[in-house]
Design an enzyme around this catalytic site. Structure first.
Site, PDB file in Angstrom:
ATOM      1  NE  ARG A 117     -21.859  -5.019   3.410  1.00 28.72           N
ATOM      2  CZ  ARG A 117     -20.997  -5.331   2.958  1.00 28.72           C
ATOM      3  NH1 ARG A 117     -19.881  -4.906   3.192  1.00 28.72           N
ATOM      4  NH2 ARG A 117     -21.015  -6.286   2.045  1.00 28.72           N
TER       5      ARG A 117
ATOM      6  CD  GLU B 265     -19.369  -3.521   8.281  1.00 32.04           C
ATOM      7  OE1 GLU B 265     -18.281  -2.610   7.886  1.00 32.04           O
ATOM      8  OE2 GLU B 265     -19.562  -4.439   7.647  1.00 32.04           O
TER       9      GLU B 265
ATOM     10  CE  LYS C 189      -4.240   1.221   2.133  1.00 29.52           C
ATOM     11  NZ  LYS C 189      -5.393   0.902   3.272  1.00 29.52           N
TER      12      LYS C 189
END
Length: 612
Positions: free
Chosen positions: A363, A335, A247
């Site tokens: 969600r 979640e 990253k």
């Protein structure tokens, strides 16, 4: 070779191998210079330059379907598919920060809720098989921790049912989402990255699901990537390709950042990576206020623990995590698991605080309803980025939370208007042990505290009573709309209308004081930065009906549509949730209101303002 010479994937496939490193450097230079001006997801895209080049050289988009998960890693894909004007990235009428079907035939999935790409690829490939379509591949690029989500594993499980279809799952493994990835799958990937896992171990986890595994492969070696991706394509069956990337690759400030490696940035100095306009003293954000309040609450209460879904920094829990690491539980991008686990924590005697972005509550609705609320669990939800969030667009606006939560029995919902009420309402929530509670607030600076002229016995704050003792219009302001309501009251007073402005503080259930206040006014206006269908207005109207209070009711919220990307101000203006438009609508409707009042009279913004 410069990126400006590439206008399509077909042109990319004709680039000589020797010129690919130069092309990759050109793309990185472009990303740094452009995203530093507009803000956006810089670190993830710097990490996928070679991977995206290889994918578009091996596969033939749009004939082959390429799905990005999460969608914020698609900037390089945009560049290679003819979209190189990043000057208005994430601004109104500019490029979206995610794939967008309106922009290109090469874009498939527009939302950026993680862990869904494999299911998309599964569905696309099944459809081709049923229709007798041959020779096409569905490619899912799963990155930035998306493999920690349960939905990804549900999809991998189902992907193995029919093995005679070409599905390539590219695991872009950089070891992070916002935070370092967590859990058993992440731990195994880390072992493979380091070379500590044997070939048998590497193949086992995916072969148990009936899938082929190739890798790990260097995600910054285009030719090696092309070789492995070509092998995966030739197998014509579901294959997992494990790719190791960095990253923030190639940009020293991102690589040096120990927090999230420039996952997302505002405007920055491209040379140093420091935020632009650093001479200005930043105002505290809602997240900052919560972070300090949460750390203080945990210091005072031994039963408080926090739960994050891979976002301890963005939700403010990193402050508590630094002080008490064992009291912040990171479940990864999961979640649903977070909510049900929190119910278990509450059952065992703790008070969990689950901090999510508002959009991601969507969600976990089933778990909130059936695991938390049904069992009357003392769980507190913190919904950051509620309402209009701005440049991330339709999938990230937190505009559905109030409508969703008003259907959950027993759930108590607060909408703080300022820093003081946020701290106050968090303390009140932590004292509730027999029902779930939620606090929702927006993105950005919290603004100054807004005082009340008095507090009613049920906790409702009266913020203003202007003109005619405030007996004409009752403005019920939810959270962020309080400043707007006060401004509207001042302007309406200038037009001869007296207004009472109230902040219920706890907006669900509806405080009894609102029905008694409504009975003494000629018009009730509910202001909420949530969807205009089924939010707080619906519950207020229900409360008025049950109390047999007949008064016209006007709802001013966000329209029932997917709002695009842009600045928060631009989006609110387009949606009609502004001070001037509130005043205009009240003034327009006022002459039609007589003394005869109907209980089913509701006026909604964006519709003809007439009384039925």
């Amino acid at each position: 070779m410069r990126m400006e010479q590439i206008g399509s994937p077909a042109q990319l496939r004709s680039v000589p191998e020797a010129e690919l490193p130069q092309l990759a450097d050109s793309i990185r230079e472009f990303l740094v210079s452009n995203v530093s001006l507009t803000g956006g997801h810089l670190g993830p895209n710097l990490g996928v330059v070679e991977l995206t080049l290889a994918i578009h050289r091996v596969f033939e988009s749009p004939r082959d379907s390429i799905v990005f998960d999460a969608g914020h890693q698609a900037y390089v894909h945009k560049i290679l598919t003819g979209r190189q004007d990043f000057r208005s990235l994430r601004s109104v009428d500019g490029l979206s920060g995610y794939p967008n079907r309106a922009e290109s035939q090469h874009d498939i999935v527009e939302n950026s809720h993680a862990s869904a790409s494999i299911a998309w690829a599964d569905g696309i490939s099944r459809a081709w098989r049923l229709q007798g379509v041959l020779g096409r591949s569905a490619v899912a690029i799963v990155g930035d921790g998306a493999l920690t989500g349960g939905m990804a594993w549900e999809s991998l499980n189902n992907l193995s049912e029919e093995l005679d279809r070409s599905v390539v799952v590219v695991v872009n493994d950089n070891g992070r989402s916002y935070d370092p990835t967590v859990g058993g799958a992440a731990r195994h990937l880390a072992e493979w990255r380091s070379g500590n896992g044997s070939s048998v171990q590497q193949e086992g986890i995916f072969e148990l699901l009936g899938l082929r595994y190739l890798g790990p492969v260097d995600g910054h070696n285009v030719m090696e990537l092309e070789r492995v991706l070509g092998e995966a394509k030739a197998l014509r069956c579901p294959v997992v390709v494990h790719v190791i990337t960095e990253k923030g690759r190639g940009y020293a400030p991102a690589r040096a950042d120990g927090a999230d490696q420039f996952h997302t940035v505002g405007a920055i100095d491209p040379e140093t990576g420091k935020p632009a306009n650093t001479t200005l003293t930043p105002e505290p954000s809602w997240t900052d206020v919560f972070a300090q309040a949460m750390a203080g609450a945990a210091e005072q209460r031994a039963d408080v623990v926090a739960v994050t879904a891979a976002m301890s920094g963005p939700t403010g829990l990193s402050v508590l995590a630094r002080a008490s690491p064992d009291r912040v539980i990171d479940v990864g991008i999961a979640e649903q698991h977070a909510l049900t686990m929190a119910a278990g924590l509450a059952f065992a005697g703790l008070h969990p605080v689950v901090a999510l972005y508002s959009t991601f509550l969507n969600r976990a609705y089933d778990q909130l309803l059936m695991d938390v609320a049904l069992h009357r669990a003392g769980v507190t939800l913190i919904l950051d980025r509620s309402g209009v969030t701005g440049p991330d667009g339709a999938s990230h606006h937190g505009m559905w939370d109030l409508a969703l939560m008003q259907t959950v029995p027993g759930l108590r919902v607060a909408a703080p208007r300022d820093a003081r009420t946020l701290r106050e309402e968090l303390d009140e929530a932590l004292d509730v042990h027999d029902a779930p509670t939620a606090l929702r607030y927006g993105k950005g600076a919290v603004g100054p505290d807004i005082g009340a002229i008095r507090r009613l016995p049920d906790g409702t704050d009266v913020l203003a009573e202007a003109g005619n003792n405030g007996c004409d219009v009752l403005l019920i302001a939810v959270g962020s709309t309080c400043p707007m309501a006060l401004g509207a009251a001042e302007q309406l007073e200038e037009q001869g209308l007296g207004c009472t402005v109230v902040d219920p503080r706890w907006v669900l259930p509806v405080p009894p004081s609102l029905t008694s206040l409504a009975s003494s006014h000629q018009l009730v206006v509910v202001l909420e930065e949530g969807i205009d269908c089924g939010g707080i207005e619906a519950r207020v109207r229900q409360a008025l009906d049950r109390a047999h209070v007949q008064v016209p009711l006007m709802s001013v919220g966000l329209p029932e549509e997917f709002l695009g990307h842009g600045s928060r101000t631009d989006i609110l203006d387009r949606a009609g949730l502004t001070l001037d438009r509130i005043v205009d609508r009240v003034v327009a409707i006022w002459p039609t209101l007589g003394k005869e009042r109907s209980a089913d009279t509701t006026v909604r913004p964006g519709k003809e303002d007439t009384v039925t």
